[in-house]
Design a protein around this motif. Structure first.
Motif, PDB file in Angstrom:
ATOM      1  N   GLY A  91       0.815  -1.210   0.000  1.00  0.00           N
ATOM      2  CA  GLY A  91       0.000   0.000   0.000  1.00  0.00           C
ATOM      3  C   GLY A  91       0.849   1.260   0.000  1.00  0.00           C
ATOM      4  O   GLY A  91       0.519   2.252  -0.670  1.00  0.00           O
ATOM      5  N   MET A  92       1.954   1.229   0.732  1.00  0.00           N
ATOM      6  CA  MET A  92       2.857   2.379   0.760  1.00  0.00           C
ATOM      7  C   MET A  92       3.456   2.634  -0.620  1.00  0.00           C
ATOM      8  O   MET A  92       3.538   3.775  -1.083  1.00  0.00           O
ATOM      9  N   ILE A  93       3.872   1.558  -1.281  1.00  0.00           N
ATOM     10  CA  ILE A  93       4.434   1.705  -2.627  1.00  0.00           C
ATOM     11  C   ILE A  93       3.377   2.268  -3.583  1.00  0.00           C
ATOM     12  O   ILE A  93       3.646   3.170  -4.380  1.00  0.00           O
ATOM     13  N   ARG A  94       2.170   1.726  -3.508  1.00  0.00           N
ATOM     14  CA  ARG A  94       1.081   2.185  -4.386  1.00  0.00           C
ATOM     15  C   ARG A  94       0.784   3.668  -4.172  1.00  0.00           C
ATOM     16  O   ARG A  94       0.534   4.419  -5.122  1.00  0.00           O
ATOM     17  N   GLU A  95       0.847   4.121  -2.901  1.00  0.00           N
ATOM     18  CA  GLU A  95       0.507   5.518  -2.578  1.00  0.00           C
ATOM     19  C   GLU A  95       1.621   6.485  -2.971  1.00  0.00           C
ATOM     20  O   GLU A  95       1.364   7.545  -3.551  1.00  0.00           O
ATOM     21  N   HIS A  96       2.871   6.128  -2.658  1.00  0.00           N
ATOM     22  CA  HIS A  96       3.972   7.066  -2.845  1.00  0.00           C
ATOM     23  C   HIS A  96       4.620   6.980  -4.222  1.00  0.00           C
ATOM     24  O   HIS A  96       5.254   7.939  -4.663  1.00  0.00           O
ATOM     25  N   TYR A  97       4.460   5.840  -4.887  1.00  0.00           N
ATOM     26  CA  TYR A  97       5.082   5.677  -6.207  1.00  0.00           C
ATOM     27  C   TYR A  97       4.046   5.114  -7.191  1.00  0.00           C
ATOM     28  O   TYR A  97       4.214   4.004  -7.712  1.00  0.00           O
ATOM     29  N   PRO A  98       2.972   5.860  -7.428  1.00  0.00           N
ATOM     30  CA  PRO A  98       1.869   5.322  -8.245  1.00  0.00           C
ATOM     31  C   PRO A  98       2.303   4.955  -9.665  1.00  0.00           C
ATOM     32  O   PRO A  98       1.832   3.955 -10.216  1.00  0.00           O
ATOM     33  N   GLN A  99       3.182   5.744 -10.273  1.00  0.00           N
ATOM     34  CA  GLN A  99       3.593   5.453 -11.649  1.00  0.00           C
ATOM     35  C   GLN A  99       4.431   4.169 -11.707  1.00  0.00           C
ATOM     36  O   GLN A  99       4.211   3.308 -12.564  1.00  0.00           O
ATOM     37  N   ALA A 100       5.372   4.058 -10.769  1.00  0.00           N
ATOM     38  CA  ALA A 100       6.202   2.852 -10.734  1.00  0.00           C
ATOM     39  C   ALA A 100       5.343   1.620 -10.441  1.00  0.00           C
ATOM     40  O   ALA A 100       5.560   0.545 -11.010  1.00  0.00           O
ATOM     41  N   PHE A 101       4.343   1.771  -9.550  1.00  0.00           N
ATOM     42  CA  PHE A 101       3.466   0.665  -9.214  1.00  0.00           C
ATOM     43  C   PHE A 101       2.637   0.246 -10.430  1.00  0.00           C
ATOM     44  O   PHE A 101       2.452  -0.940 -10.692  1.00  0.00           O
ATOM     45  N   ALA A 102       2.162   1.248 -11.190  1.00  0.00           N
ATOM     46  CA  ALA A 102       1.399   0.951 -12.413  1.00  0.00           C
ATOM     47  C   ALA A 102       2.275   0.204 -13.430  1.00  0.00           C
ATOM     48  O   ALA A 102       1.824  -0.717 -14.095  1.00  0.00           O
ATOM     49  N   CYS A 103       3.528   0.607 -13.519  1.00  0.00           N
ATOM     50  CA  CYS A 103       4.463  -0.076 -14.425  1.00  0.00           C
ATOM     51  C   CYS A 103       4.688  -1.512 -13.972  1.00  0.00           C
ATOM     52  O   CYS A 103       4.699  -2.443 -14.792  1.00  0.00           O
TER      53      CYS A 103
END
Length: 238
Positions: A222-234
């Protein structure tokens, strides 16, 4: 075909394929065309193709024969511990690595293993083989190599179990997908890129040989999704 010292010869089997044979004194006063008695052969190194056989023979000419003997002992110990057969190419790669490791040690050159934690975590059995390898090297050659080398040797054992061609293709396709997502290829300089490639290789290896994995940490995800949304989408696209 030719003798490689007293205890190794390059020979042809009944099918005409080149092999390397090991046995006490089997190369002593041997000439091309002589027959080696099967009862005197302790080990047959039958590699996949002619180029591999040539490379192993070249190593035997260039390196002390005890290096291959040590590699063989490590590989056979690994096969017993892991319960599976390893690719014949590991006799080349591991012998070559041990040679360079011993040369670095002799010259006082220390090469840290940046992936030691990952290796211990993801490949505990192979790391155990690496530790056994250091004991074998010390016992046979009188050289105590650092713990980092146990990790490097473990990776050789990992690679000898897997289809690295497919894994390399997977990594290449993923990096192409990342470049398309961002509209630019990632910078290939520095530790960040190196660690990304390494983790993708680990991913490929785990897919090729599934093992039980710990459950994902939902809070961390959840932290990754919130703080790095573009990287998470990739990452989701990958």
């Amino acid at each position: 075909v030719r003798a490689i010292g007293n205890n190794f010869v390059c020979a042809k089997d009944s099918s005409g394929h080149e092999v390397v044979l090991r046995g006490p004194g089997i190369g002593f006063k041997k000439a091309p065309g002589d027959v080696v008695a099967p009862s005197r052969v302790e080990k047959v190194y039958a590699l996949q193709d002619h180029s591999q056989s040539q490379r192993l023979t070249q190593l035997m000419v260039e390196l002390p024969p005890e290096y291959l003997e040590v590699s063989t002992q490590i590989i056979e110990s690994a096969e017993r511990l892991l319960g599976r057969h390893l690719s014949g190419n590991v006799y080349i790669t591991l012998t070559d690595h041990i040679s360079f490791a011993l040369q670095r040690h002799k010259n006082g050159v220390y090469y840290p293993n940046q992936l030691l934690w990952e290796i211990k975590t993801f490949y505990a059995q192979e790391y155990e083989v690496g530790q056994m390898a250091l004991e074998i090297i010390e016992s046979a050659l009188g050289v105590q190599l650092p713990e980092d080398e146990a990790g490097f040797i473990a990776l050789h054992i990992v690679n000898a179990q897997l289809d690295m061609v497919r894994i390399t293709e997977l990594v290449r396709e993923i990096m192409a997908e990342v470049a398309e997502f961002y509209g630019a290829a990632p910078c290939q300089q520095g530790l960040d890129y190196e660690r990304l490639i390494t983790h993708l290789k680990f991913l490929g290896q785990r897919l090729a040989r599934p093992r039980p994995q710990a459950r994902e940490d939902a809070t961390f995800q959840g932290m990754i999704r919130e703080h790095y949304p573009q990287a998470f989408a990739c990452a989701l696209r990958v």
